[in-house]
Design a protein around this motif. Structure first.
Motif, PDB file in Angstrom:
ATOM      1  N   LEU B   6       0.861  -1.174   0.000  1.00 42.26           N
ATOM      2  CA  LEU B   6       0.000   0.000   0.000  1.00 42.26           C
ATOM      3  C   LEU B   6       0.901   1.228   0.000  1.00 42.26           C
ATOM      4  O   LEU B   6       1.910   1.244   0.697  1.00 42.26           O
ATOM      5  CB  LEU B   6      -0.901  -0.001   1.238  1.00 42.26           C
ATOM      6  N   PRO B   7       0.567   2.240  -0.763  1.00 45.98           N
ATOM      7  CA  PRO B   7       1.482   3.379  -0.904  1.00 45.98           C
ATOM      8  C   PRO B   7       1.792   4.032   0.434  1.00 45.98           C
ATOM      9  O   PRO B   7       0.894   4.354   1.200  1.00 45.98           O
ATOM     10  CB  PRO B   7       0.731   4.333  -1.836  1.00 45.98           C
ATOM     11  N   GLY B   8       3.055   4.213   0.701  1.00 43.65           N
ATOM     12  CA  GLY B   8       3.483   4.956   1.873  1.00 43.65           C
ATOM     13  C   GLY B   8       3.341   4.199   3.177  1.00 43.65           C
ATOM     14  O   GLY B   8       3.665   4.710   4.230  1.00 43.65           O
ATOM     15  N   LEU B   9       2.821   2.982   3.102  1.00 47.25           N
ATOM     16  CA  LEU B   9       2.594   2.253   4.345  1.00 47.25           C
ATOM     17  C   LEU B   9       3.518   1.045   4.428  1.00 47.25           C
ATOM     18  O   LEU B   9       4.244   0.721   3.494  1.00 47.25           O
ATOM     19  CB  LEU B   9       1.132   1.827   4.419  1.00 47.25           C
ATOM     20  N   LEU B  10       3.453   0.374   5.527  1.00 42.70           N
ATOM     21  CA  LEU B  10       4.266  -0.818   5.706  1.00 42.70           C
ATOM     22  C   LEU B  10       3.913  -1.859   4.646  1.00 42.70           C
ATOM     23  O   LEU B  10       2.731  -2.164   4.460  1.00 42.70           O
ATOM     24  CB  LEU B  10       3.997  -1.433   7.083  1.00 42.70           C
ATOM     25  N   PRO B  11       4.893  -2.430   3.966  1.00 39.16           N
ATOM     26  CA  PRO B  11       4.576  -3.421   2.936  1.00 39.16           C
ATOM     27  C   PRO B  11       3.823  -4.620   3.499  1.00 39.16           C
ATOM     28  O   PRO B  11       2.972  -5.186   2.820  1.00 39.16           O
ATOM     29  CB  PRO B  11       5.945  -3.821   2.380  1.00 39.16           C
ATOM     30  N   GLU B  12       4.093  -4.984   4.745  1.00 36.67           N
ATOM     31  CA  GLU B  12       3.439  -6.174   5.289  1.00 36.67           C
ATOM     32  C   GLU B  12       2.209  -5.830   6.126  1.00 36.67           C
ATOM     33  O   GLU B  12       1.783  -6.613   6.978  1.00 36.67           O
ATOM     34  CB  GLU B  12       4.443  -7.007   6.091  1.00 36.67           C
ATOM     35  N   LEU B  13       1.613  -4.673   5.844  1.00 41.00           N
ATOM     36  CA  LEU B  13       0.486  -4.232   6.673  1.00 41.00           C
ATOM     37  C   LEU B  13      -0.647  -5.269   6.736  1.00 41.00           C
ATOM     38  O   LEU B  13      -1.237  -5.491   7.784  1.00 41.00           O
ATOM     39  CB  LEU B  13      -0.045  -2.891   6.162  1.00 41.00           C
ATOM     40  N   GLU B  14      -0.928  -5.900   5.612  1.00 41.99           N
ATOM     41  CA  GLU B  14      -2.018  -6.888   5.625  1.00 41.99           C
ATOM     42  C   GLU B  14      -1.674  -8.082   6.500  1.00 41.99           C
ATOM     43  O   GLU B  14      -2.546  -8.678   7.126  1.00 41.99           O
ATOM     44  CB  GLU B  14      -2.330  -7.342   4.201  1.00 41.99           C
ATOM     45  N   VAL B  15      -0.403  -8.420   6.498  1.00 43.96           N
ATOM     46  CA  VAL B  15       0.042  -9.525   7.349  1.00 43.96           C
ATOM     47  C   VAL B  15      -0.090  -9.116   8.816  1.00 43.96           C
ATOM     48  O   VAL B  15      -0.553  -9.882   9.660  1.00 43.96           O
ATOM     49  CB  VAL B  15       1.507  -9.916   7.019  1.00 43.96           C
ATOM     50  N   ILE B  16       0.301  -7.896   9.093  1.00 43.13           N
ATOM     51  CA  ILE B  16       0.188  -7.377  10.465  1.00 43.13           C
ATOM     52  C   ILE B  16      -1.270  -7.386  10.903  1.00 43.13           C
ATOM     53  O   ILE B  16      -1.604  -7.866  11.983  1.00 43.13           O
ATOM     54  CB  ILE B  16       0.787  -5.957  10.551  1.00 43.13           C
ATOM     55  N   ARG B  17      -2.137  -6.917  10.048  1.00 46.56           N
ATOM     56  CA  ARG B  17      -3.570  -6.874  10.400  1.00 46.56           C
ATOM     57  C   ARG B  17      -4.127  -8.280  10.628  1.00 46.56           C
ATOM     58  O   ARG B  17      -4.935  -8.501  11.523  1.00 46.56           O
ATOM     59  CB  ARG B  17      -4.373  -6.152   9.313  1.00 46.56           C
ATOM     60  N   ALA B  18      -3.658  -9.197   9.826  1.00 49.05           N
ATOM     61  CA  ALA B  18      -4.149 -10.578   9.951  1.00 49.05           C
ATOM     62  C   ALA B  18      -3.704 -11.211  11.262  1.00 49.05           C
ATOM     63  O   ALA B  18      -4.262 -12.215  11.702  1.00 49.05           O
ATOM     64  CB  ALA B  18      -3.663 -11.406   8.769  1.00 49.05           C
ATOM     65  N   ASP B  19      -2.707 -10.621  11.903  1.00 49.51           N
ATOM     66  CA  ASP B  19      -2.259 -11.098  13.212  1.00 49.51           C
ATOM     67  C   ASP B  19      -3.257 -10.777  14.329  1.00 49.51           C
ATOM     68  O   ASP B  19      -3.125 -11.283  15.443  1.00 49.51           O
ATOM     69  CB  ASP B  19      -0.926 -10.413  13.568  1.00 49.51           C
ATOM     70  N   PHE B  20      -4.193  -9.901  14.059  1.00 50.67           N
ATOM     71  CA  PHE B  20      -5.127  -9.454  15.102  1.00 50.67           C
ATOM     72  C   PHE B  20      -6.517 -10.025  14.840  1.00 50.67           C
ATOM     73  O   PHE B  20      -7.276  -9.484  14.037  1.00 50.67           O
ATOM     74  CB  PHE B  20      -5.179  -7.921  15.134  1.00 50.67           C
ATOM     75  N   PRO B  21      -6.867 -11.119  15.521  1.00 53.11           N
ATOM     76  CA  PRO B  21      -8.170 -11.761  15.269  1.00 53.11           C
ATOM     77  C   PRO B  21      -9.341 -10.792  15.415  1.00 53.11           C
ATOM     78  O   PRO B  21     -10.303 -10.868  14.659  1.00 53.11           O
ATOM     79  CB  PRO B  21      -8.242 -12.852  16.343  1.00 53.11           C
ATOM     80  N   ILE B  22      -9.234  -9.864  16.356  1.00 55.40           N
ATOM     81  CA  ILE B  22     -10.387  -8.979  16.628  1.00 55.40           C
ATOM     82  C   ILE B  22     -10.693  -8.067  15.444  1.00 55.40           C
ATOM     83  O   ILE B  22     -11.832  -7.649  15.258  1.00 55.40           O
ATOM     84  CB  ILE B  22     -10.154  -8.175  17.929  1.00 55.40           C
ATOM     85  N   LEU B  23      -9.670  -7.786  14.622  1.00 57.78           N
ATOM     86  CA  LEU B  23      -9.904  -6.896  13.479  1.00 57.78           C
ATOM     87  C   LEU B  23     -10.756  -7.572  12.409  1.00 57.78           C
ATOM     88  O   LEU B  23     -11.239  -6.938  11.488  1.00 57.78           O
ATOM     89  CB  LEU B  23      -8.576  -6.420  12.880  1.00 57.78           C
TER      90      LEU B  23
END
Lengths: 154, 415
Positions: B6-23
């Protein structure tokens, strides 16, 4: 926007929030109290004055709060004007039952007594907002108990 | 899980988000959750949830008390977390880390054990105007107990401390300077190193409330020049009821125990007792060992991404969010310091924050509304309360778009 939100923020409520009625202080009130919700910082001061026949000729408020709290205070002052102490106390009960959702189970003429206050029924869908609606009423209750201008905090 | 850039953001942001079940959960009506309340408490990654589960499934035993295998494993994991906290804060020695329930307890410990015996009537404790109540009330309590005085270091209308005023307030009566590294209500990152330098020149100790910093900015207690540094586990991806106090070893060694009980003693008799060495001296009673082990897992998790990169990502969100909120009519940001974390505190003209919060909530957006346990801050800005969106590494620009859309709906309703 969902229907519960529209039910909560009806035009009448938004109108009383923008243009609160009986907003101000009274000269030498017979009762006065200060209500405070430490959780959100809402603050309501209620003052009242009785006429010779024991009816409330003036009920006024000042303070700072959300739309629900301000509209509740504003409509409260309108509805209480002309009522006796006992009628006022009864209305406090009716209002609390209305916004907590316990009123439906209870027959009687509460609906008639509540009149236009019925628009606050939408609050019951928002349990965290019940205190916003009831703060002015608790404060009024304390003002009744305070009698001679003595300030009591809820 | 695919990795999308994603532009300007962490390349692994989706992976990071997937680490949080509540999201992944949805709210009433199938709405996705937009969590913008991380300054209140952060969400927890799988690694942390698994660590709690793993501790109680595999290793549960009381720490530092049992000779059996489970006892050794539990103790090893618990002490391992102490090393991780020391590493996170750049501490020299793990013995400088005391486990507590949270930053609040850490500050109370310092107030009662370090400050109280050293304070005399007329002594002064300097606290900034922007402190959370947890870095103000403990000082008021100890001031009441000792006859010392709490004085407030002023700030300007951006939420930046007035260092000139601070310098003038320092004097021979100043014993303690208590400052938040990052303000929870405003987002300001305070110049702790400079504050500490001036405090030390005046002979005062520096107590830093790091509750809002540990998950967002790299911390080095050495570089900051702090004497004490308090962190809260639950704001840094770890379970609630975990936290740590870091203190200089020499100071901790001088300090009397704060609470008495099991595991903080060397020997006990009815004639008197002697105390264990630090940090055990300050850890009376059975600790939240499972939570502490999970705090260690949280630190590992953060370190794997890197605090520098977390900070960079959140700075991007802050810039994006600040610009996006500027388009909402009648919105005023509260806290506009040049050095800030991704906390967006604001008021909307003619609409109380409570009403804003309720309407946003119905759109799945979780923000905090109220005084944020910082009533002097609200007073300074002349507002009873604010709405606060506070971000974390798992947030996206889309979360901020959702916030702005929600605020436009508030505007439509309230006019």
């Amino acid at each position: 926007m969902d229907s519960d939100i529209r039910e909560l923020y009806q035009q009448v409520i938004l109108d009383h929030h923008r243009h609160p009625r009986n907003f101000g202080e009274l000269d030498s009130p017979d009762g006065r109290a200060e209500g405070f919700n430490p959780l959100c910082g809402d603050r309501v001061n209620v003052e009242l004055k009785f006429d010779a026949e024991g009816r409330m000729e003036h009920v006024a408020f000042t303070g700072q709060g959300c739309a629900i709290c301000t509209a509740s205070a504003s409509l409260m002052t309108e509805c209480l004007t002309g009522k006796t102490r006992a009628e006022g106390e009864a209305l406090v009960e009716d209002f609390r039952d209305l916004v907590t959702g316990t009123r439906d189970a209870e027959p009687g003429d509460a609906e008639e007594r509540l009149g236009k206050l019925a628009i606050f029924a939408g609050v019951r869908e928002f349990p965290v907002r019940v205190k916003c609606a009831t703060l002015p009423w608790h404060t009024f209750h304390a003002a009744l108990a305070s009698e001679s201008g003595r300030v009591s905090t809820e | 899980m695919t990795t999308t850039q994603l532009p300007g953001l962490l390349p692994e942001l989706e992976v990071i988000r997937a680490d949080f079940p509540i999201l992944e959960r949805t709210l009433a009506g199938g709405l996705p959750l937009v969590y913008l309340d991380s300054a209140n408490t952060s969400q927890k990654p799988q690694a942390v949830i698994r660590a709690v589960d793993g501790f109680y499934r595999e290793h549960n035993a009381n720490v530092s008390r049992a000779v059996h295998a489970l006892g050794s494993e539990a103790t090893e994991a618990y002490e391992g977390a102490r090393g991780l906290v020391a590493g996170l804060l750049g501490a020299k020695d793990p013995r400088e880390v005391v486990f507590v329930r949270g930053a609040t307890e850490a500050i109370n410990l310092v107030a009662q054990s370090y400050a109280r015996p050293r304070l005399s009537p007329g002594d002064e404790i300097l606290v900034t105007w922007m402190e959370h109540h947890s870095n103000l009330v403990p000082w008021q309590l100890v001031a009441e107990q000792t006859g010392a005085r709490v004085r407030g270091i002023p700030m300007d209308d951006r939420g930046v401390l007035d260092l000139h005023a601070y310098e003038k307030m320092l004097g021979r009566r100043t014993r303690v300077v208590a400052v938040g590294h990052v303000s929870n209500a405003l987002g300001t990152v305070n110049p702790v190193a400079r504050i500490a330098e001036l405090a030390h020149a005046a002979g005062a100790a520096v107590v830093v409330d790091g509750a809002q910093s540990a998950a967002h900015v790299p911390v080095s207690v050495q570089e900051l020049g702090a004497d004490f540094y308090a962190i809260s586990g639950h704001k840094a991806f770890a379970p609630m009821g975990t936290g740590a106090l870091w203190g200089r070893l020499a100071l901790l060694e001088e300090m009397p125990p704060w609470m008495g009980g099991g595991d903080m003693i060397r020997s006990v008799s009815f004639e008197g007792s002697t105390w264990a060495d630090v940090p055990a001296k300050f850890e009376a009673g059975t600790p939240n060992a499972g939570g502490v082990v999970a705090l260690g897992a949280a630190i590992d998790w953060m370190s794997a991404i890197g605090l520098d990169r977390i900070r960079e990502h959140e700075e991007d969100l802050l810039r994006y969010g600040t610009a996006a909120l500027a388009d909402v009519p009648g919105l005023r940001l509260i806290g506009t310091a040049p050095d800030k974390v991704a906390i967006l505190s604001f008021v909307l003209e003619g609409v109380h924050p409570h009403d804003v919060g309720t309407i946003l909530d119905r759109e799945g957006i979780a923000v905090r509304t109220g005084h944020h346990c910082a009533q002097p801050v609200m007073e300074h800005f002349g507002v009873p309360a604010t709405t606060r969106a506070s971000l974390s590494v798992y947030n996206t620009r889309e979360d901020l778009d959702a916030l702005v859309a929600g605020l436009q709906h508030v505007r439509q309703l309230f006019g």
